[in-house]
Design a protein around this motif. Structure first.
Motif, PDB file in Angstrom:
ATOM      1  N   ASP A   1      -5.399   2.365   2.672  1.00 38.53           N
ATOM      2  CA  ASP A   1      -5.600   1.715   1.372  1.00 38.53           C
ATOM      3  C   ASP A   1      -6.659   0.625   1.524  1.00 38.53           C
TER       4      ASP A   1
ATOM      5  N   PRO B   1      -2.520   1.108  -4.224  1.00 41.00           N
ATOM      6  CA  PRO B   1      -3.082  -0.247  -4.207  1.00 41.00           C
ATOM      7  C   PRO B   1      -2.285  -1.206  -5.086  1.00 41.00           C
TER       8      PRO B   1
ATOM      9  N   THR C   1      -6.106  -2.449  -2.207  1.00 44.77           N
ATOM     10  CA  THR C   1      -5.189  -3.579  -2.372  1.00 44.77           C
ATOM     11  C   THR C   1      -5.981  -4.873  -2.231  1.00 44.77           C
TER      12      THR C   1
ATOM     13  N   GLN D   1     -11.581  -7.458  -2.240  1.00 45.83           N
ATOM     14  CA  GLN D   1     -10.218  -7.426  -1.714  1.00 45.83           C
ATOM     15  C   GLN D   1      -9.634  -8.809  -1.443  1.00 45.83           C
TER      16      GLN D   1
ATOM     17  N   TYR E   1      -1.685   2.980   5.377  1.00 47.12           N
ATOM     18  CA  TYR E   1      -1.774   3.880   4.221  1.00 47.12           C
ATOM     19  C   TYR E   1      -3.216   4.185   3.812  1.00 47.12           C
TER      20      TYR E   1
ATOM     21  N   GLY F   1       0.791  -1.223   0.000  1.00 49.04           N
ATOM     22  CA  GLY F   1       0.000   0.000   0.000  1.00 49.04           C
ATOM     23  C   GLY F   1       0.825   1.276   0.000  1.00 49.04           C
TER      24      GLY F   1
ATOM     25  N   ALA G   1      -2.069  -2.482   4.795  1.00 52.87           N
ATOM     26  CA  ALA G   1      -2.365  -1.452   3.792  1.00 52.87           C
ATOM     27  C   ALA G   1      -3.433  -0.483   4.293  1.00 52.87           C
ATOM     28  N   LYS G   2      -4.437  -1.031   4.970  1.00 54.36           N
ATOM     29  CA  LYS G   2      -5.525  -0.183   5.478  1.00 54.36           C
ATOM     30  C   LYS G   2      -5.061   0.706   6.635  1.00 54.36           C
TER      31      LYS G   2
END
Length: 302
Positions: A126, A99, A129, A158, A124, A95, A120-121
């Motif tokens: 995100d 993505p 991804t 996802q 960032y 991320g 990632a979440k």
């Protein structure tokens, strides 16, 4: 594990009929005839079995341990496999550049996929991804699907689950030059041909994509190696008996770790598939964890 023992007995090559009939038609030298009549073999723990038998034998093992997979990893890693998986994912920083599309092979229980999406979440922001979880074992995939039903990622684009062989990923489903990141954790040592798995990883990654493998490895410190060997060959099978009622599967897992190539040899196999790696040292082509009990190997598709 009685089925595992029966499978091993039935997998022994029967060459006598061939030798009897070939006496009339054989034009090869004795050494050539003997070599050609022997099936290709591979290791199943410390046993040698025909290549075509290993897949079903490993399937028996993971059918047996699927519902207790975390317990198995706790036994083989002193319980720190969770920290090692965190280290793998944080080193990859999914991320960070936006993505990405990931494939997690041998990841049926979803451990790595969940960490990638959470990282990632949380790091960032995100939410785009994605991870395709691939495993040859349906029971392991069921465990992963059950785990993801408790998360926000369930029934979203996802994450998805696919039953497939890491050595022969379908080109229709897993296209060339598709993924930004390929991960494989505590799986590749169980595959019949490690090199074929690496070749497939190279095929499905985009140019510039990253291959990352977390696997039990070779301890280089003699004292630590002795302690770990004693623990592995005495305590882990015993824990398998007490906690899971399955000594044979845990014995195989210990033996499979010892049969896996040492760090420099595995790094060369990664390069043989076409990947670029760092130099052959800790902190280069690989990063040792806990003195080499496990290692993270990385390569980049140029």
């Amino acid at each position: 594990m009685q089925s595992l023992s029966r499978a091993l007995r039935s997998s022994q090559p029967a060459i006598r009929p061939f030798l009897l009939s070939s006496r009339y038609v054989n034009t090869q030298t004795p050494s050539e005839s003997s070599a050609s009549s022997q099936p290709r073999t591979t290791s199943f723990g410390f046993k040698t079995v025909p290549e075509e038998a290993k897949e079903s034998l490993v399937k028996d093992v993971f059918d047996s341990v699927a519902s207790k997979y975390d317990l198995m990893n706790d036994a083989t890693s002193f319980g720190v496999h969770r920290l090692w998986k965190d280290s793998l994912v944080s080193s990859l920083k999914p991320g960070r550049k936006g993505p990405i599309r990931c494939i997690d092979v041998g990841g049926g229980t979803g451990d790595i996929a969940l960490r990638i999406l959470d990282y990632a979440k949380d790091t960032y922001a995100d939410r785009e991804t994605s991870v395709e979880v691939v495993d040859i074992n349906a029971q392991m995939l069921k465990e992963g699907y059950r785990r993801f039903k408790k998360t926000m990622y369930h029934n979203t684009p996802q994450v998805s689950f696919h039953e497939a062989n890491a050595q022969t990923l379908s080109k229709e489903q897993f296209n060339d030059n598709t993924y930004d990141l390929y991960t494989i954790a505590f799986c590749i040592r169980n595959c019949t041909s490690i090199q074929e798995v690496l070749n497939e990883a190279y095929r499905v990654l985009k140019p510039g994509g990253t291959f990352a493998c977390l696997e039990f490895s070779r301890v280089n410190n003699p004292l630590l190696s002795t302690i770990y060997d004693q623990y592995s060959f005495t305590m882990i099978p015993l824990m398998g008996t007490i906690l899971a009622g399955d000594r044979d599967s845990y014995q195989y897992l210990v033996e499979s770790i010892r049969k896996f190539p040492p760090q420099p040899e595995f790094a060369q196999m990664i390069r043989n598939a076409g990947f670029a790696t760092g130099p052959d040292k800790d902190g280069g082509a690989w990063t040792d964890l806990w003195g080499g009990i496990a290692s993270i190997h990385k390569g980049v598709k140029l």
